[in-house]
Design a protein around this motif. Sequence first.
Motif, short mmCIF file in Angstrom:
data_model
loop_
_atom_site.label_atom_id
_atom_site.label_comp_id
_atom_site.label_asym_id
_atom_site.label_seq_id
_atom_site.Cartn_x
_atom_site.Cartn_y
_atom_site.Cartn_z
N GLN A 185 -8.26 0.27 13.33
CA GLN A 185 -7.19 1.44 13.25
C GLN A 185 -6.42 1.31 12.19
N LEU A 186 -5.63 0.14 12.25
CA LEU A 186 -4.85 -0.30 11.14
C LEU A 186 -5.23 -0.10 9.63
N VAL A 187 -6.53 -0.41 9.59
CA VAL A 187 -7.25 -0.15 7.94
C VAL A 187 -7.18 1.29 7.55
N ARG A 188 -7.93 2.08 8.76
CA ARG A 188 -8.01 3.36 8.30
C ARG A 188 -6.54 4.02 8.09
N ARG A 189 -5.84 3.74 8.86
CA ARG A 189 -4.46 4.45 8.83
C ARG A 189 -3.72 3.98 7.49
N GLU A 190 -3.99 2.64 7.17
CA GLU A 190 -2.99 2.13 5.99
C GLU A 190 -3.47 2.10 4.75
N VAL A 191 -4.80 1.94 4.61
CA VAL A 191 -5.29 1.79 3.39
C VAL A 191 -5.84 3.11 2.64
#
Lengths: 320, 320
Positions: free
Chosen positions: B279-285
Amino acid sequence: MFAIGLDLGGTKIAAGVVAPDGRVVVSAVRPTPVGGGVPSVLAELAEAAQGVAAQAGLAVGEVEAAGLACPGPVDPATGTVSYAPNLHWRQVPVRELLSARLPWPCVVLNDADAAALGEAHFGAGRGAELMLYLTVSTGIGGGIVRQGELLTGAHGAAGEFGHQVIEPGGPLCRCGRQGCLEALASGTATARRAVERLRQERPSLLQQLAGGDPERITAALVGEAAARGDSLAAEVIAETASYLGIGVANLVAAFDPDRVVIGGGLANLGKRLLDPVRQLVRREVLPPAGERVEIVQATLGAFSGVVGAAWAARGAVSCS
Amino acid sequence: MFAIGLDLGGTKIAAGVVAPDGRVVVSAVRPTPVGGGVPSVLAELAEAAQGVAAQAGLAVGEVEAAGLACPGPVDPATGTVSYAPNLHWRQVPVRELLSARLPWPCVVLNDADAAALGEAHFGAGRGAELMLYLTVSTGIGGGIVRQGELLTGAHGAAGEFGHQVIEPGGPLCRCGRQGCLEALASGTATARRAVERLRQERPSLLQQLAGGDPERITAALVGEAAARGDSLAAEVIAETASYLGIGVANLVAAFDPDRVVIGGGLANLGKRLLDPVRQLVRREVLPPAGERVEIVQATLGAFSGVVGAAWAARGAVSCS
């Protein structure tokens, strides 16, 4: 034979006729027609290319190919720019559009990748096995060159070195994350930190250099004040160098390059910026990577992207 | 034909006879004779290799080559381990020493690189264009596989993904830096944070699982408590996942891989660890890298290094 290099920025377009040895024979810079949308930007790029060719007195057949350095990730197979927020572009088939307007085979690549290629073949990266290039300017971008060839990742988006979070919860970055290297060590971030300090602290030569207007403070001005002995400015630059050192150290640990080339406007700070970065990397990255990597200033200046784009164009033509 | 894979750890040596399809036909594990110095470790490795070959009923000629996965950066040209703090090794010519003790051509590579190769060819990385492998266990290491081949950097030291600083001034890492990913998201760090919380806060199932002895708290135990509904343990795992997410996001921005494979003991936490990272990678990168990367759990378990080392040995022999 000659190739044409184009470098499309958020404010200006640079164009050059480039010789096989990397020399820029003729060059020109014109403003980017940002408001006009994709067709007007493409028209301007084509005109810029034709303009430098004419200025150099070259017939169509004397130019081998044209290369365009473009912001945003570029799909290497199709030459489509997937995402360029500065230009409000999403999924623009730039290679196809440019090829329709020019009499030469066209190649499109990411702008930091182009600058990396330029430095790798004709600048501070010559002879490196694995070179990382960082451009530190309004933002922070990068490129990876291994044995003379770009590594662009699985979707053409590798080298986003500015978007590593090194201070969770830190200042908001343009990308939406907090505490990215770009939000801490770019030119923009450096100017912002100088303004913040001026508001809170002792007087500084910077106020005078900026004519009392904090809006006019740039990283270059901070560098100038530091060079003239201003201690507030020197502290701000030292802070930038320290953040940049963390970012570069992280990349050296991940990639183990033999050379890191730092370009972009902030690289003009020279030793004041690079010496602390070198020391931090030597001290903090495990051997052999930290011991053996060379960290050097870019040498091609503002035309690294033009030179690299021309090199890529020539290479693509020779391959096909 | 078969190849032998060896994986040298700080506490144990794993050995296996590996078929061309990556199957481990026979395997054995024995303790690492850490106190005995280089010669006794090498003798033990050679015995382990001969042992599994004999156990599989193989004559010398039925084994093609032997590969050793070793901690620390390995010079790819010479097979010399430049630096392995766990074993107190510096500049040990491991390939030469092992070759002298075994009747087969030998190859030496970094242990995380070996595991990365194993996953890339026979595990969760199959079919990826650019795969990053992270092993999250006592420490955090990694490897990079592009089009089936390792990228080991200019000095054999690439992939030190655990030694990216993501919290300057944070907890001290084994490497001497502060706030490395390894010091925040490894198994060791997870256990440490659980113990710290137990000291300060409300009761937890963890105390019972550890028999009241904080020394016995491991990341696996924290995972077990979390799975059984303990909220303190769940918070600790969520924190680990959040740090790991920052580290993986930074790597996705820099490398733009199409797949990230997470192995090591902590990967056994499965979705509880990996979903927040995804989730963090999808949202932030930034797209396309953040949108398109797959983040998956390793599938080869404890023998990924053995399988990868055997694969590397076979490849080196076929090339020469």
